[in-house]
Design a protein around this motif. Sequence first.
Motif, PDB file in Angstrom:
ATOM      1  N   ARG A  63      46.408 -22.265  55.426  1.00  0.00           N
ATOM      2  CA  ARG A  63      45.459 -21.166  55.535  1.00  0.00           C
ATOM      3  C   ARG A  63      44.693 -20.889  54.253  1.00  0.00           C
ATOM      4  O   ARG A  63      44.008 -19.876  54.159  1.00  0.00           O
ATOM      5  CB  ARG A  63      46.183 -19.912  55.983  1.00  0.00           C
ATOM      6  CG  ARG A  63      46.767 -20.124  57.362  1.00  0.00           C
ATOM      7  CD  ARG A  63      47.326 -18.944  58.041  1.00  0.00           C
ATOM      8  NE  ARG A  63      47.119 -17.654  57.425  1.00  0.00           N
ATOM      9  CZ  ARG A  63      47.976 -16.655  57.546  1.00  0.00           C
ATOM     10  NH1 ARG A  63      49.083 -16.815  58.221  1.00  0.00           N
ATOM     11  NH2 ARG A  63      47.726 -15.498  56.983  1.00  0.00           N
TER      12      ARG A  63
ATOM     13  N   ILE B 291      40.989 -20.288  54.170  1.00  0.00           N
ATOM     14  CA  ILE B 291      40.323 -21.235  55.059  1.00  0.00           C
ATOM     15  C   ILE B 291      40.382 -20.620  56.459  1.00  0.00           C
ATOM     16  O   ILE B 291      41.468 -20.402  56.991  1.00  0.00           O
ATOM     17  CB  ILE B 291      41.024 -22.614  55.044  1.00  0.00           C
ATOM     18  CG1 ILE B 291      41.003 -23.211  53.640  1.00  0.00           C
ATOM     19  CG2 ILE B 291      40.372 -23.555  56.044  1.00  0.00           C
ATOM     20  CD1 ILE B 291      41.790 -24.504  53.512  1.00  0.00           C
ATOM     21  N   GLU B 292      39.235 -20.342  57.043  1.00  0.00           N
ATOM     22  CA  GLU B 292      39.196 -19.658  58.333  1.00  0.00           C
ATOM     23  C   GLU B 292      39.738 -20.523  59.461  1.00  0.00           C
ATOM     24  O   GLU B 292      40.430 -20.050  60.347  1.00  0.00           O
ATOM     25  CB  GLU B 292      37.762 -19.218  58.672  1.00  0.00           C
ATOM     26  CG  GLU B 292      37.281 -18.022  57.869  1.00  0.00           C
ATOM     27  CD  GLU B 292      36.842 -18.407  56.457  1.00  0.00           C
ATOM     28  OE1 GLU B 292      36.523 -19.602  56.225  1.00  0.00           O
ATOM     29  OE2 GLU B 292      36.834 -17.531  55.588  1.00  0.00           O
ATOM     30  N   GLU B 293      39.413 -21.820  59.462  1.00  0.00           N
ATOM     31  CA  GLU B 293      39.826 -22.682  60.567  1.00  0.00           C
ATOM     32  C   GLU B 293      41.264 -23.163  60.437  1.00  0.00           C
ATOM     33  O   GLU B 293      41.768 -23.847  61.304  1.00  0.00           O
ATOM     34  CB  GLU B 293      38.889 -23.891  60.700  1.00  0.00           C
ATOM     35  CG  GLU B 293      38.950 -24.859  59.527  1.00  0.00           C
ATOM     36  CD  GLU B 293      37.995 -24.521  58.392  1.00  0.00           C
ATOM     37  OE1 GLU B 293      38.015 -25.262  57.403  1.00  0.00           O
ATOM     38  OE2 GLU B 293      37.249 -23.530  58.484  1.00  0.00           O
ATOM     39  N   GLY B 294      41.932 -22.799  59.376  1.00  0.00           N
ATOM     40  CA  GLY B 294      43.297 -23.255  59.163  1.00  0.00           C
ATOM     41  C   GLY B 294      44.303 -22.518  60.028  1.00  0.00           C
ATOM     42  O   GLY B 294      44.233 -21.304  60.193  1.00  0.00           O
ATOM     43  N   ASP B 295      45.234 -23.284  60.618  1.00  0.00           N
ATOM     44  CA  ASP B 295      46.296 -22.670  61.408  1.00  0.00           C
ATOM     45  C   ASP B 295      47.574 -22.591  60.573  1.00  0.00           C
ATOM     46  O   ASP B 295      48.087 -21.511  60.302  1.00  0.00           O
ATOM     47  CB  ASP B 295      46.530 -23.475  62.687  1.00  0.00           C
ATOM     48  CG  ASP B 295      47.487 -22.788  63.637  1.00  0.00           C
ATOM     49  OD1 ASP B 295      47.537 -21.543  63.619  1.00  0.00           O
ATOM     50  OD2 ASP B 295      48.187 -23.489  64.386  1.00  0.00           O
TER      51      ASP B 295
END
Length: 167
Positions: free
Chosen positions: A81, A74-78
Amino acid sequence: MSQATKRKHVVKEVLCDFIRPTEKQQVVKVVGSPGNNLHEVVTAGGEQFLVSMPTKFRKNIWIKRGHFVIMDPIEEGDKVRGEISSILYREHIHHLQKLGVWPDGFNQQKEDDRRRGRTEAKEQGEEEEEEGDDSDLFVNTNRTNCHYSESEEDSDDDEEEEEEPDE
């Protein structure tokens, strides 16, 4: 679709479909489950982060520490992920190893774990079993292993007690 039918299809998909990870997908090992359908995973390179379990797997498939999964990043995951796309069992792992897409880092960890287990067994004086690998056998840790042995002192006391009423 009823819940039972959905469960049947999800379980069949997980157990029977032998998939190959795409370029974006990654094989990771589950090292913990902090809750709320999140799982802490480690990559073959040693990087740790959280992945989420999709709704279709919840309450249908269980993941334990030590299982391997394929995850979609997931790209937007901090913190979170990735999302689990497939769960790998022994047959799936053997299939991926035959295809040559299994991460080398996990092969090295497995050999180190085996060596560590053999070394600990030798230190404890246990004999190794060469016939088969029993690492997948379930061990119930809720029950203690008790070994009972009769000593000669206990049996002598019982005999003396039996003799006293005869006199």
